[in-house]
Scaffold this active site. Structure first.
Site, short mmCIF file in Angstrom:
data_model
loop_
_atom_site.label_atom_id
_atom_site.label_comp_id
_atom_site.label_asym_id
_atom_site.label_seq_id
_atom_site.Cartn_x
_atom_site.Cartn_y
_atom_site.Cartn_z
N ASP A 36 0.82 -1.23 0.00
CA ASP A 36 0.00 0.00 0.00
C ASP A 36 0.85 1.27 0.00
O ASP A 36 0.62 2.18 -0.81
CB ASP A 36 -1.07 0.01 1.11
N SER A 67 -12.40 3.61 27.50
CA SER A 67 -12.55 2.39 26.71
C SER A 67 -12.84 1.26 27.67
O SER A 67 -12.17 1.13 28.70
CB SER A 67 -11.26 2.09 25.94
N GLU A 161 -2.54 7.99 12.68
CA GLU A 161 -1.56 6.91 12.90
C GLU A 161 -0.14 7.43 12.70
O GLU A 161 0.76 7.13 13.48
CB GLU A 161 -1.88 5.76 11.94
N ASP A 173 -5.65 -0.19 5.81
CA ASP A 173 -6.47 -0.61 6.96
C ASP A 173 -7.66 0.34 7.15
O ASP A 173 -8.80 -0.10 7.33
CB ASP A 173 -5.63 -0.62 8.24
C1 GLA Z 1 -0.13 -2.57 8.42
C2 GLA Z 1 -0.31 -1.16 7.88
C3 GLA Z 1 -0.90 -1.17 6.47
C4 GLA Z 1 -0.11 -2.11 5.56
C5 GLA Z 1 0.10 -3.47 6.22
C6 GLA Z 1 1.01 -4.36 5.43
O1 GLA Z 1 -1.38 -3.18 8.60
O2 GLA Z 1 -1.15 -0.40 8.73
O3 GLA Z 1 -0.93 0.13 5.95
O4 GLA Z 1 1.10 -1.55 5.19
O5 GLA Z 1 0.64 -3.34 7.53
O6 GLA Z 1 0.44 -4.68 4.21
#
Ligand code: GLA
Length: 389
Positions: A36, A67, A161, A173
């Site tokens: 990505d 939480s 993030e 994600d």
């Molecule tokens: C984590 C990151 C994603 C991606 C995956 C590996 O989940 O948050 O952005 O890079 O690793 O594919």
């Protein structure tokens, strides 16, 4: 917990009623790993697991975070939103999202009480943090009438993030959590953010997620190192491809011709994975559309091997789960999913073989690692949304 129990929990914590509720799911990626942030394709789907957020305004001029998955309650003044709190604190995920809205010209005019609860196992590579980010982004988009589209909301989560958790992640994600669709995977081009829903029509085949419960987690350092190594490969390749922006722009053939320009041996290994994985993802989606699940499974296995040998993000626990899965008849493919190190594998398993798979892989993994893994037959759910109270 169901929504009634969550409403009650909100009332117990804040002594008043929640006014709005939202949900955002975790995800499992079927193929296209560490592509990505290199502008390549990914193929994730949203899980039915996720994070719930209940919210109500307060007259205290403060943001209050609780939480049900953590002990501490955090309270902040409205002018305390511009920087992360102590490293590793879960509140940084929602805080980072709210900070993006403020920065975009949507200031908070009053305080809010927030109650989170999630059922995505944390640290399992199933995007529990993206679920928290995306549910917060959806909630504040509504509360502040910011009218951002889902792509923008996913980017707000990604930005949080980066800035508040220190992980230079790609968009997969958060995008999967925002755009998930029941019984579909998302074929996303992370370069253009164009995507297509592909129905997961796999008659008689189940998607089984297995959790290593490994003591090793993907930390931000190891992940950010991989991102930097790919960027180094791009910079070195520019001596022969001056316009190159991302590794995903190179076909496997082109890469063969120019890879001599990458003189850092680690960067070369990382680039070798990325270029091949981008092609595998395109091929795998083509195979799925053509009904060739066997080929899809083989490409998953190749993906794992490359993540092990070239990208070096699997480690003994994920390797043990994948290797044991490969031995079981009725398994079409198995690979690590997500960032790597610890976390989960995803396997395509013929329905009638699922009980044997769980029994055989579970006992062999336990014998090798002294850890009991967890298995979960994935249900592919919808993306983030508001929930009626
Ligand atoms: C984590 C990151 C994603 C991606 C995956 C590996 O989940 O948050 O952005 O890079 O690793 O594919």
């Amino acid at each position: 917990m169901n929504i009634e129990e969550l409403k009650q929990a909100f009332a117990d914590v804040y002594h008043r009623q929640a006014e709005k509720a939202f949900f955002a799911p975790g995800r499992v990626n079927l193929i296209g790993e560490h592509t990505d942030y290199n502008g390549g394709h990914v193929f994730p789907c949203a899980l039915s697991f996720g994070t719930y957020l209940l919210v109500a305004p307060n007259d205290k001029g403060r943001l209050r975070f609780k939480s049900l998955n953590a002990d501490e309650t955090v309270e902040l003044p409205l002018d305390g939103l511009s920087a992360p709190l102590e490293k590793g604190l879960w509140v940084n995920y929602p805080l980072g999202c709210i900070a993006q809205f403020v920065r975009q010209g949507f200031p908070l005019r009053q305080g809010y009480d927030l109650l989170f609860w999630g059922n995505v196992p944390a640290g399992a590579g199933l995007s529990s943090s993206a679920a928290i980010e995306v549910v917060t982004a959806f909630a504040f988009n509504d509360i502040l009438a910011a009218r951002c589209d889902k792509t923008r909301l996913a980017q707000i989560g990604q930005q949080s993030e980066h800035e508040f958790a220190g992980v230079n992640c790609g968009i997969m994600d958060q995008f999967a959590s925002a755009y998930g669709k029941k019984d579909h995977a998302i074929y996303l081009d992370c370069g253009s953010l164009q995507f297509e829903y592909v129905p997961l029509r796999m008659d008689g085949i189940k998607l089984v997620v297995a959790n290593t419960h490994s003591p090793h987690k993907l930390d931000s350092g190891a992940y950010n190192d991989r991102v930097a190594q790919c960027q180094l490969a791009v910079r070195q390749l520019r001596s022969v491809c001056p316009a190159l922006q991302n590794l995903a722009e190179l076909s496997a053939r082109q890469f063969e011709q120019v890879k001599g320009a990458v003189n850092d041996p680690i960067a070369l290994k990382r680039a070798t994975h990325v270029v091949a994985e981008c092609q595998r993802t395109v091929d795998a989606v083509g195979a799925l559309k053509a009904g060739d699940i066997e080929l899809f499974g083989q490409l998953m296995n190749q993906s794992h091997a490359s993540l092990r040998d070239n990208y070096e993000v699997t480690g003994p626990y994920l390797d043990a789960l994948a290797e044991e899965a490969w031995k079981v008849p009725g398994v079409l493919g198995s690979r690590m999913t997500g960032g790597g190190f610890g976390g989960c594998t995803v396997s395509l398993v013929r329905e009638e073989s699922v009980p044997v798979f769980i029994e055989k892989v579970g006992s062999a993994y336990k014998a090798r690692t002294a850890i009991d893994p967890d298995f979960y037959v994935a249900e592919i759910g919808d993306g983030a949304r508001a929930i009626e109270l």
